[in-house]
Design an enzyme around this catalytic site. Structure first.
Site, mmCIF file in Angstrom:
data_model
loop_
_atom_site.group_PDB
_atom_site.id
_atom_site.type_symbol
_atom_site.label_atom_id
_atom_site.label_comp_id
_atom_site.label_asym_id
_atom_site.label_seq_id
_atom_site.Cartn_x
_atom_site.Cartn_y
_atom_site.Cartn_z
ATOM 1 N N ILE A 198 0.931 -1.082 0.053
ATOM 2 C CA ILE A 198 -0.035 0.098 0.165
ATOM 3 C C ILE A 198 1.088 1.348 0.029
ATOM 4 O O ILE A 198 0.591 2.296 -0.781
ATOM 5 C CB ILE A 198 -0.821 -0.223 1.202
ATOM 6 C CG1 ILE A 198 -1.925 -1.110 0.898
ATOM 7 C CG2 ILE A 198 -1.695 1.191 1.225
ATOM 8 C CD1 ILE A 198 -2.915 -1.340 2.480
ATOM 9 N N SER A 232 -4.073 2.564 8.378
ATOM 10 C CA SER A 232 -3.217 1.556 8.717
ATOM 11 C C SER A 232 -4.071 0.834 9.884
ATOM 12 O O SER A 232 -5.008 0.004 9.703
ATOM 13 C CB SER A 232 -2.080 1.619 8.820
ATOM 14 O OG SER A 232 -1.363 0.350 8.500
ATOM 15 N N ARG A 233 -3.548 0.959 11.239
ATOM 16 C CA ARG A 233 -4.285 0.541 12.332
ATOM 17 C C ARG A 233 -4.207 1.676 13.362
ATOM 18 O O ARG A 233 -3.291 2.441 13.466
ATOM 19 C CB ARG A 233 -3.523 -0.620 12.873
ATOM 20 C CG ARG A 233 -3.965 -1.792 12.043
ATOM 21 C CD ARG A 233 -5.213 -2.425 11.993
ATOM 22 N NE ARG A 233 -5.312 -3.579 11.354
ATOM 23 C CZ ARG A 233 -5.798 -3.516 10.072
ATOM 24 N NH1 ARG A 233 -6.063 -2.615 9.503
ATOM 25 N NH2 ARG A 233 -6.162 -4.949 9.534
ATOM 26 N N ASP A 238 -8.875 6.878 9.130
ATOM 27 C CA ASP A 238 -9.704 5.544 8.717
ATOM 28 C C ASP A 238 -9.929 4.456 9.906
ATOM 29 O O ASP A 238 -10.519 3.742 9.711
ATOM 30 C CB ASP A 238 -9.448 4.970 7.337
ATOM 31 C CG ASP A 238 -10.195 3.841 6.861
ATOM 32 O OD1 ASP A 238 -11.386 4.291 6.653
ATOM 33 O OD2 ASP A 238 -9.879 2.809 6.471
ATOM 34 N N HIS A 265 -13.074 2.679 9.055
ATOM 35 C CA HIS A 265 -12.306 1.653 8.595
ATOM 36 C C HIS A 265 -12.753 1.212 7.260
ATOM 37 O O HIS A 265 -13.287 -0.085 6.975
ATOM 38 C CB HIS A 265 -12.321 0.390 9.463
ATOM 39 C CG HIS A 265 -10.761 -0.437 9.421
ATOM 40 N ND1 HIS A 265 -10.484 -1.008 10.512
ATOM 41 C CD2 HIS A 265 -10.404 -0.811 8.302
ATOM 42 C CE1 HIS A 265 -9.320 -1.567 10.045
ATOM 43 N NE2 HIS A 265 -9.537 -1.649 8.856
ATOM 44 N N GLN A 266 -13.051 2.009 6.369
ATOM 45 C CA GLN A 266 -13.697 1.597 4.825
ATOM 46 C C GLN A 266 -12.501 1.718 3.767
ATOM 47 O O GLN A 266 -12.992 1.704 2.517
ATOM 48 C CB GLN A 266 -14.755 2.489 4.671
ATOM 49 C CG GLN A 266 -14.230 4.198 4.518
ATOM 50 C CD GLN A 266 -15.489 4.631 3.707
ATOM 51 O OE1 GLN A 266 -16.411 5.269 4.838
ATOM 52 N NE2 GLN A 266 -15.696 5.202 2.463
ATOM 53 N N ALA A 267 -11.198 1.884 4.064
ATOM 54 C CA ALA A 267 -10.292 2.190 2.909
ATOM 55 C C ALA A 267 -10.299 1.140 1.943
ATOM 56 O O ALA A 267 -9.993 1.210 0.837
ATOM 57 C CB ALA A 267 -8.864 2.265 3.340
HETATM 58 P P1 NAI Z 1 2.913 -4.874 3.714
HETATM 59 O O1 NAI Z 1 2.972 -6.099 4.545
HETATM 60 O O2 NAI Z 1 2.947 -5.234 2.343
HETATM 61 O O3 NAI Z 1 3.776 -3.486 4.077
HETATM 62 C C1 NAI Z 1 4.011 -3.384 5.441
HETATM 63 C C2 NAI Z 1 5.107 -2.498 5.293
HETATM 64 O O4 NAI Z 1 5.521 -1.988 6.833
HETATM 65 C C3 NAI Z 1 6.376 -3.389 4.995
HETATM 66 O O5 NAI Z 1 7.455 -3.010 4.213
HETATM 67 C C4 NAI Z 1 7.273 -3.674 6.348
HETATM 68 O O6 NAI Z 1 8.685 -3.611 6.254
HETATM 69 C C5 NAI Z 1 6.752 -2.151 7.190
HETATM 70 N N1 NAI Z 1 7.274 -2.096 8.502
HETATM 71 C C6 NAI Z 1 7.136 -3.192 9.334
HETATM 72 N N2 NAI Z 1 7.658 -2.614 10.581
HETATM 73 C C7 NAI Z 1 7.735 -1.188 10.617
HETATM 74 C C8 NAI Z 1 8.069 -0.426 11.419
HETATM 75 N N3 NAI Z 1 8.326 -0.584 12.645
HETATM 76 N N4 NAI Z 1 7.848 0.795 10.837
HETATM 77 C C9 NAI Z 1 7.848 1.011 9.728
HETATM 78 N N5 NAI Z 1 7.485 0.320 8.474
HETATM 79 C C10 NAI Z 1 7.294 -1.072 9.100
HETATM 80 O O7 NAI Z 1 1.428 -4.430 4.236
HETATM 81 P P2 NAI Z 1 0.224 -3.584 3.258
HETATM 82 O O8 NAI Z 1 -0.443 -4.429 2.392
HETATM 83 O O9 NAI Z 1 0.998 -2.464 2.521
HETATM 84 O O10 NAI Z 1 -0.626 -3.135 4.486
HETATM 85 C C11 NAI Z 1 -0.210 -2.143 5.398
HETATM 86 C C12 NAI Z 1 -0.971 -1.931 6.658
HETATM 87 O O11 NAI Z 1 -2.442 -1.370 6.051
HETATM 88 C C13 NAI Z 1 -1.706 -3.494 7.086
HETATM 89 O O12 NAI Z 1 -0.847 -3.813 7.932
HETATM 90 C C14 NAI Z 1 -2.917 -2.975 7.444
HETATM 91 O O13 NAI Z 1 -2.971 -2.669 8.947
HETATM 92 C C15 NAI Z 1 -3.326 -1.797 7.042
HETATM 93 N N6 NAI Z 1 -4.713 -2.060 6.150
HETATM 94 C C16 NAI Z 1 -5.589 -1.097 6.109
HETATM 95 C C17 NAI Z 1 -6.798 -1.203 5.480
HETATM 96 C C18 NAI Z 1 -8.053 -0.514 5.469
HETATM 97 O O14 NAI Z 1 -9.112 -0.607 5.062
HETATM 98 N N7 NAI Z 1 -7.948 0.809 6.309
HETATM 99 C C19 NAI Z 1 -6.961 -2.525 4.501
HETATM 100 C C20 NAI Z 1 -5.670 -3.120 4.402
HETATM 101 C C21 NAI Z 1 -4.452 -2.909 5.150
#
Ligand code: NAI
Length: 342
Positions: free
Chosen positions: A154, A229-230, A254, A291-293
Protein backbone atom coordinates in the site's frame (compact mmCIF):
# COMPACT_ATOMS: atom_id res chain seq x y z
CA UNK A 1 -19.81 -29.87 2.52
CA UNK A 2 -17.72 -27.88 5.01
CA UNK A 3 -19.42 -25.18 7.07
CA UNK A 4 -17.81 -21.78 7.57
CA UNK A 5 -18.89 -19.54 10.49
CA UNK A 6 -18.57 -15.86 9.54
CA UNK A 7 -18.33 -13.31 12.36
CA UNK A 8 -19.06 -9.58 12.09
CA UNK A 9 -20.83 -10.38 8.82
CA UNK A 10 -22.54 -7.53 7.01
CA UNK A 11 -24.90 -7.65 4.00
CA UNK A 12 -22.01 -6.90 1.63
CA UNK A 13 -20.01 -9.85 3.05
CA UNK A 14 -22.93 -12.16 2.30
CA UNK A 15 -23.26 -10.73 -1.20
CA UNK A 16 -19.60 -11.11 -2.21
CA UNK A 17 -18.98 -14.45 -0.46
CA UNK A 18 -22.18 -15.99 -1.83
CA UNK A 19 -21.18 -14.86 -5.33
CA UNK A 20 -17.68 -16.38 -4.99
CA UNK A 21 -18.80 -19.63 -3.34
CA UNK A 22 -19.72 -21.79 -6.34
CA UNK A 23 -21.47 -24.29 -3.99
CA UNK A 24 -18.19 -25.28 -2.32
CA UNK A 25 -19.13 -24.36 1.26
CA UNK A 26 -22.10 -23.91 3.54
CA UNK A 27 -22.02 -20.48 5.19
CA UNK A 28 -23.34 -19.42 8.61
CA UNK A 29 -23.27 -15.63 8.96
CA UNK A 30 -23.25 -14.03 12.43
CA UNK A 31 -23.61 -10.30 12.99
CA UNK A 32 -21.75 -10.57 16.31
CA UNK A 33 -18.05 -10.01 16.50
CA UNK A 34 -15.97 -13.00 17.50
CA UNK A 35 -14.91 -12.97 21.15
CA UNK A 36 -14.97 -15.26 24.20
CA UNK A 37 -18.75 -14.73 24.59
CA UNK A 38 -19.67 -15.49 20.97
CA UNK A 39 -17.19 -18.18 19.99
CA UNK A 40 -19.69 -20.92 20.96
CA UNK A 41 -21.84 -19.89 17.97
CA UNK A 42 -19.26 -21.64 15.81
CA UNK A 43 -20.21 -25.02 17.29
CA UNK A 44 -20.70 -27.47 14.42
CA UNK A 45 -18.73 -25.37 11.92
CA UNK A 46 -15.47 -26.55 10.32
CA UNK A 47 -13.81 -23.14 10.01
CA UNK A 48 -14.16 -19.59 11.23
CA UNK A 49 -13.92 -16.53 9.01
CA UNK A 50 -13.05 -13.35 10.94
CA UNK A 51 -12.40 -9.66 10.32
CA UNK A 52 -10.38 -6.73 11.65
CA UNK A 53 -12.25 -6.10 14.90
CA UNK A 54 -12.80 -9.70 15.96
CA UNK A 55 -10.91 -10.83 19.05
CA UNK A 56 -8.94 -13.99 18.37
CA UNK A 57 -7.19 -14.20 21.71
CA UNK A 58 -5.83 -17.28 23.46
CA UNK A 59 -9.17 -17.82 25.24
CA UNK A 60 -11.04 -17.80 21.92
CA UNK A 61 -8.47 -20.09 20.29
CA UNK A 62 -8.76 -22.56 23.23
CA UNK A 63 -12.50 -22.71 22.66
CA UNK A 64 -12.11 -23.14 18.89
CA UNK A 65 -9.81 -26.10 19.53
CA UNK A 66 -12.44 -27.53 21.95
CA UNK A 67 -14.99 -27.18 19.14
CA UNK A 68 -12.67 -29.06 16.77
CA UNK A 69 -11.99 -25.99 14.63
CA UNK A 70 -8.38 -25.73 13.47
CA UNK A 71 -8.51 -22.94 10.91
CA UNK A 72 -9.27 -19.22 11.12
CA UNK A 73 -9.53 -17.48 7.75
CA UNK A 74 -9.00 -13.76 8.14
CA UNK A 75 -10.85 -11.89 5.38
CA UNK A 76 -8.36 -9.02 5.62
CA UNK A 77 -4.62 -8.33 5.40
CA UNK A 78 -3.83 -7.28 9.00
CA UNK A 79 -3.82 -9.90 11.78
CA UNK A 80 -2.81 -7.88 14.86
CA UNK A 81 -6.06 -9.08 16.52
CA UNK A 82 -4.94 -12.74 16.39
CA UNK A 83 -2.73 -14.25 19.10
CA UNK A 84 -0.65 -16.04 16.49
CA UNK A 85 1.78 -17.42 19.06
CA UNK A 86 -1.05 -19.14 20.88
CA UNK A 87 -2.49 -20.39 17.57
CA UNK A 88 0.77 -22.07 16.59
CA UNK A 89 0.48 -25.85 16.13
CA UNK A 90 -3.22 -25.69 17.09
CA UNK A 91 -5.08 -23.42 14.69
CA UNK A 92 -3.91 -22.48 11.19
CA UNK A 93 -4.36 -18.79 10.43
CA UNK A 94 -4.68 -17.68 6.81
CA UNK A 95 -5.21 -14.15 5.54
CA UNK A 96 -5.55 -12.15 2.32
CA UNK A 97 -2.16 -10.46 1.97
CA UNK A 98 -2.89 -8.24 -1.03
CA UNK A 99 -6.41 -7.77 -2.30
CA UNK A 100 -6.16 -4.24 -3.61
CA UNK A 101 -3.43 -1.92 -2.39
CA UNK A 102 -5.03 0.60 -4.78
CA UNK A 103 -8.27 0.64 -2.76
CA UNK A 104 -6.46 1.67 0.42
CA UNK A 105 -3.97 4.02 -1.26
CA UNK A 106 -6.77 5.79 -3.16
CA UNK A 107 -8.82 6.24 0.03
CA UNK A 108 -5.70 7.67 1.68
CA UNK A 109 -5.25 10.32 -0.99
CA UNK A 110 -9.00 10.97 -0.78
CA UNK A 111 -8.67 11.74 2.93
CA UNK A 112 -5.69 14.01 2.30
CA UNK A 113 -7.39 15.94 -0.50
CA UNK A 114 -10.62 16.37 1.47
CA UNK A 115 -8.76 17.44 4.60
CA UNK A 116 -6.49 19.90 2.79
CA UNK A 117 -9.21 21.53 0.66
CA UNK A 118 -11.89 21.22 3.38
CA UNK A 119 -14.27 19.42 1.03
CA UNK A 120 -16.29 18.03 3.96
CA UNK A 121 -16.97 21.59 5.16
CA UNK A 122 -17.55 23.02 1.68
CA UNK A 123 -20.12 20.28 0.97
CA UNK A 124 -22.08 21.17 4.10
CA UNK A 125 -21.83 24.89 3.42
CA UNK A 126 -23.18 24.85 -0.11
CA UNK A 127 -26.06 22.58 1.00
CA UNK A 128 -27.01 25.45 3.37
CA UNK A 129 -26.65 27.93 0.46
CA UNK A 130 -23.58 29.39 2.18
CA UNK A 131 -21.13 30.18 -0.59
CA UNK A 132 -18.51 31.91 1.57
CA UNK A 133 -14.87 30.69 1.37
CA UNK A 134 -13.83 31.87 4.84
CA UNK A 135 -11.77 29.19 6.58
CA UNK A 136 -11.60 26.91 3.54
CA UNK A 137 -8.10 27.79 2.37
CA UNK A 138 -5.78 24.84 1.67
CA UNK A 139 -2.23 24.48 0.37
CA UNK A 140 -0.79 23.22 -2.92
CA UNK A 141 0.31 19.62 -2.43
CA UNK A 142 2.69 20.14 -5.35
CA UNK A 143 6.23 20.57 -4.00
CA UNK A 144 5.30 19.57 -0.44
CA UNK A 145 7.05 16.72 1.41
CA UNK A 146 5.08 13.61 2.29
CA UNK A 147 6.54 11.16 4.82
CA UNK A 148 5.37 7.57 4.39
CA UNK A 149 5.89 5.16 7.29
CA UNK A 150 5.82 1.61 5.88
CA UNK A 151 6.56 1.08 2.20
CA UNK A 152 4.96 -2.29 1.56
CA UNK A 153 2.29 -2.87 -1.07
CA UNK A 154 0.00 0.00 0.00
CA UNK A 155 2.76 2.44 0.96
CA UNK A 156 4.43 2.06 -2.45
CA UNK A 157 1.19 2.57 -4.42
CA UNK A 158 0.49 5.63 -2.27
CA UNK A 159 4.04 6.93 -2.89
CA UNK A 160 3.43 6.74 -6.65
CA UNK A 161 0.12 8.60 -6.33
CA UNK A 162 1.88 11.34 -4.33
CA UNK A 163 4.62 11.53 -6.96
CA UNK A 164 1.88 12.11 -9.52
CA UNK A 165 0.88 15.19 -7.51
CA UNK A 166 4.47 16.46 -7.71
CA UNK A 167 5.11 15.84 -4.01
CA UNK A 168 8.55 15.02 -2.63
CA UNK A 169 8.29 11.54 -1.09
CA UNK A 170 10.43 10.41 1.84
CA UNK A 171 9.87 7.19 3.75
CA UNK A 172 10.80 5.12 6.76
CA UNK A 173 10.74 1.31 6.73
CA UNK A 174 13.12 -1.04 8.59
CA UNK A 175 13.09 -3.19 5.42
CA UNK A 176 13.59 -0.65 2.60
CA UNK A 177 12.66 -1.53 -0.97
CA UNK A 178 15.94 -1.73 -2.94
CA UNK A 179 14.61 -0.10 -6.14
CA UNK A 180 12.56 2.64 -4.44
CA UNK A 181 12.04 5.87 -6.39
CA UNK A 182 12.06 7.88 -3.14
CA UNK A 183 14.54 8.48 -0.31
CA UNK A 184 14.55 6.56 2.98
CA UNK A 185 15.17 8.57 6.15
CA UNK A 186 14.95 7.87 9.88
CA UNK A 187 11.55 8.27 11.64
CA UNK A 188 12.90 11.36 13.42
CA UNK A 189 14.01 12.96 10.16
CA UNK A 190 10.69 12.05 8.51
CA UNK A 191 8.81 13.74 11.36
CA UNK A 192 11.05 16.79 11.14
CA UNK A 193 10.78 17.45 7.39
CA UNK A 194 7.30 16.24 6.35
CA UNK A 195 4.31 18.47 5.62
CA UNK A 196 2.10 15.38 5.55
CA UNK A 197 2.71 12.03 7.31
CA UNK A 198 0.87 8.89 6.25
CA UNK A 199 1.00 5.55 8.07
CA UNK A 200 1.18 2.29 6.11
CA UNK A 201 2.95 -0.14 8.45
CA UNK A 202 1.34 -3.05 10.31
CA UNK A 203 0.49 -2.82 14.00
CA UNK A 204 3.15 -4.74 15.93
CA UNK A 205 4.79 -4.29 19.32
CA UNK A 206 7.43 -2.11 17.55
CA UNK A 207 4.90 0.14 15.84
CA UNK A 208 2.38 0.48 18.71
CA UNK A 209 2.07 4.26 19.30
CA UNK A 210 4.79 4.99 16.75
CA UNK A 211 3.11 8.41 16.65
CA UNK A 212 3.20 9.69 20.22
CA UNK A 213 3.81 12.87 22.20
CA UNK A 214 7.55 12.73 21.54
CA UNK A 215 7.32 12.15 17.78
CA UNK A 216 4.58 14.79 17.42
CA UNK A 217 6.86 17.31 19.18
CA UNK A 218 9.42 16.77 16.38
CA UNK A 219 6.90 17.43 13.59
CA UNK A 220 6.39 20.67 11.65
CA UNK A 221 3.76 23.01 13.03
CA UNK A 222 0.51 22.34 11.16
CA UNK A 223 1.48 18.91 9.83
CA UNK A 224 -1.30 16.73 8.39
CA UNK A 225 -1.46 13.21 9.79
CA UNK A 226 -3.17 10.45 7.80
CA UNK A 227 -3.78 6.95 9.16
CA UNK A 228 -5.43 4.25 7.07
CA UNK A 229 -3.45 1.45 8.69
CA UNK A 230 -4.33 0.60 12.32
CA UNK A 231 -5.62 2.88 15.09
CA UNK A 232 -3.07 1.96 17.73
CA UNK A 233 -0.21 3.24 15.61
CA UNK A 234 -1.21 6.65 17.01
CA UNK A 235 -1.51 7.50 20.69
CA UNK A 236 -4.95 9.12 20.43
CA UNK A 237 -4.43 11.19 23.59
CA UNK A 238 -1.28 12.72 22.06
CA UNK A 239 -3.17 13.24 18.79
CA UNK A 240 -5.91 15.15 20.61
CA UNK A 241 -3.34 17.34 22.36
CA UNK A 242 -1.55 17.99 19.05
CA UNK A 243 -4.80 18.95 17.32
CA UNK A 244 -5.82 21.24 20.19
CA UNK A 245 -2.48 23.06 20.18
CA UNK A 246 -2.43 23.42 16.38
CA UNK A 247 0.80 21.45 16.12
CA UNK A 248 -1.20 18.97 14.04
CA UNK A 249 -3.03 20.97 11.38
CA UNK A 250 -5.44 18.19 10.50
CA UNK A 251 -5.98 14.44 10.72
CA UNK A 252 -7.49 12.04 8.21
CA UNK A 253 -8.31 8.83 10.04
CA UNK A 254 -9.80 5.64 8.67
CA UNK A 255 -8.89 3.81 11.86
CA UNK A 256 -9.07 4.67 15.55
CA UNK A 257 -7.47 3.11 18.60
CA UNK A 258 -10.74 2.09 20.25
CA UNK A 259 -12.69 1.48 17.03
CA UNK A 260 -13.76 -2.09 17.70
CA UNK A 261 -16.77 -1.14 19.85
CA UNK A 262 -18.09 1.33 17.26
CA UNK A 263 -16.93 0.88 13.68
CA UNK A 264 -19.28 -0.90 11.25
CA UNK A 265 -22.27 -0.24 13.55
CA UNK A 266 -24.99 2.44 13.44
CA UNK A 267 -24.92 4.60 16.58
CA UNK A 268 -26.92 7.46 15.07
CA UNK A 269 -29.76 7.03 17.60
CA UNK A 270 -27.52 6.74 20.63
CA UNK A 271 -25.13 8.92 22.59
CA UNK A 272 -21.56 7.96 21.69
CA UNK A 273 -19.91 6.61 24.83
CA UNK A 274 -16.34 7.33 23.74
CA UNK A 275 -15.60 10.97 24.60
CA UNK A 276 -12.35 11.06 22.66
CA UNK A 277 -13.96 9.68 19.51
CA UNK A 278 -16.83 12.18 19.87
CA UNK A 279 -14.34 15.04 20.34
CA UNK A 280 -12.28 14.00 17.31
CA UNK A 281 -15.37 13.82 15.10
CA UNK A 282 -16.46 17.27 16.27
CA UNK A 283 -13.20 18.93 15.16
CA UNK A 284 -13.41 20.80 11.85
CA UNK A 285 -9.92 19.65 10.84
CA UNK A 286 -10.52 15.94 11.42
CA UNK A 287 -12.08 13.59 8.89
CA UNK A 288 -12.88 10.18 10.22
CA UNK A 289 -14.12 7.26 8.15
CA UNK A 290 -15.16 3.91 9.57
CA UNK A 291 -12.29 1.60 8.47
CA UNK A 292 -13.55 1.65 4.89
CA UNK A 293 -10.31 2.18 2.92
CA UNK A 294 -10.46 -1.43 1.66
CA UNK A 295 -14.07 -1.11 0.51
CA UNK A 296 -14.16 -1.28 -3.28
CA UNK A 297 -15.90 -3.83 -5.52
CA UNK A 298 -12.55 -5.09 -6.77
CA UNK A 299 -11.20 -5.52 -3.24
CA UNK A 300 -14.35 -7.30 -2.00
CA UNK A 301 -14.22 -9.71 -4.97
CA UNK A 302 -10.55 -10.41 -4.32
CA UNK A 303 -11.10 -10.85 -0.56
CA UNK A 304 -13.93 -13.36 -1.08
CA UNK A 305 -12.11 -15.30 -3.80
CA UNK A 306 -8.80 -15.53 -1.91
CA UNK A 307 -10.43 -16.38 1.44
CA UNK A 308 -12.40 -19.26 -0.09
CA UNK A 309 -9.30 -20.48 -1.97
CA UNK A 310 -7.35 -20.37 1.32
CA UNK A 311 -10.06 -22.55 2.90
CA UNK A 312 -10.13 -24.98 -0.05
CA UNK A 313 -6.34 -25.38 0.19
CA UNK A 314 -6.62 -26.11 3.91
CA UNK A 315 -9.38 -28.70 3.58
CA UNK A 316 -7.68 -30.36 0.56
CA UNK A 317 -4.41 -30.73 2.51
CA UNK A 318 -2.61 -28.51 0.01
CA UNK A 319 0.18 -25.95 0.67
CA UNK A 320 -1.02 -22.78 2.41
CA UNK A 321 0.81 -19.86 0.77
CA UNK A 322 -1.30 -17.33 2.71
CA UNK A 323 -0.75 -18.91 6.12
CA UNK A 324 0.85 -16.77 8.82
CA UNK A 325 2.52 -17.67 12.09
CA UNK A 326 4.69 -15.89 14.62
CA UNK A 327 7.76 -17.61 13.16
CA UNK A 328 7.19 -16.34 9.59
CA UNK A 329 8.79 -13.03 10.56
CA UNK A 330 12.09 -14.51 11.81
CA UNK A 331 12.40 -17.03 8.95
CA UNK A 332 12.44 -20.08 11.27
CA UNK A 333 9.01 -20.88 9.84
CA UNK A 334 8.48 -24.37 8.41
CA UNK A 335 6.57 -23.01 5.42
CA UNK A 336 9.67 -22.89 3.22
CA UNK A 337 10.16 -26.67 3.74
CA UNK A 338 6.69 -28.04 4.40
CA UNK A 339 4.52 -25.50 2.55
CA UNK A 340 2.56 -24.94 5.80
CA UNK A 341 3.63 -23.13 8.96
CA UNK A 342 3.16 -26.35 10.98
P1 NAI B 1 2.78 -4.92 3.64
O1 NAI B 1 3.10 -6.07 4.52
O2 NAI B 1 2.89 -5.07 2.16
O3 NAI B 1 3.70 -3.66 4.06
C1 NAI B 1 3.94 -3.28 5.38
C2 NAI B 1 5.27 -2.55 5.40
O4 NAI B 1 5.46 -2.03 6.72
C3 NAI B 1 6.46 -3.45 5.06
O5 NAI B 1 7.27 -2.87 4.06
C4 NAI B 1 7.20 -3.54 6.38
O6 NAI B 1 8.61 -3.66 6.22
C5 NAI B 1 6.83 -2.21 7.01
N1 NAI B 1 7.09 -2.17 8.44
C6 NAI B 1 7.16 -3.19 9.33
N2 NAI B 1 7.53 -2.72 10.55
C7 NAI B 1 7.69 -1.37 10.40
C8 NAI B 1 8.09 -0.35 11.29
N3 NAI B 1 8.42 -0.61 12.57
N4 NAI B 1 8.14 0.91 10.83
C9 NAI B 1 7.85 1.19 9.53
N5 NAI B 1 7.49 0.25 8.64
C10 NAI B 1 7.41 -1.02 9.08
O7 NAI B 1 1.32 -4.45 4.07
P2 NAI B 1 0.29 -3.60 3.23
O8 NAI B 1 -0.55 -4.52 2.39
O9 NAI B 1 0.97 -2.47 2.58
O10 NAI B 1 -0.67 -3.07 4.40
C11 NAI B 1 -0.19 -2.17 5.38
C12 NAI B 1 -1.20 -2.07 6.50
O11 NAI B 1 -2.37 -1.42 6.01
C13 NAI B 1 -1.72 -3.41 7.05
O12 NAI B 1 -0.84 -3.93 8.03
C14 NAI B 1 -3.04 -3.02 7.64
O13 NAI B 1 -2.84 -2.68 8.99
C15 NAI B 1 -3.45 -1.79 6.86
N6 NAI B 1 -4.64 -2.00 6.05
C16 NAI B 1 -5.72 -1.18 6.25
C17 NAI B 1 -6.87 -1.34 5.50
C18 NAI B 1 -8.05 -0.45 5.67
O14 NAI B 1 -9.15 -0.76 5.15
N7 NAI B 1 -7.94 0.67 6.34
C19 NAI B 1 -6.97 -2.41 4.49
C20 NAI B 1 -5.75 -3.17 4.32
C21 NAI B 1 -4.64 -2.97 5.09
Amino acid sequence: MKTIAFYDAKPYDRQYFNAANDDRFHFRFFESKLNADTVALADGADAVCAFVNDDISEKVLDKLVDLGIHIVAMRCAGYNNVDIKSAYRRVHVVHVPAYSPYAVAEHTIGLLLALNRKLHRAYNRTREHNFSLDGLIGMDLYGKTIGIIGTGRIGRVFANICKGFGMRVVAYDPYPTPDANFAYVSVDELCRISDVISLHCPLTKDTYHIINEESIAKMKHGVYLINTSRGSLIDSQALMAGLKSGKIGGAGLDVYEEESDFFYEDFSNRVLQDDRLAALISMPNVILTSHQAFFTKEAMNAIATTTLNNLCQYFNGEPLPNEICYRCANSTCNKTKNMRCF
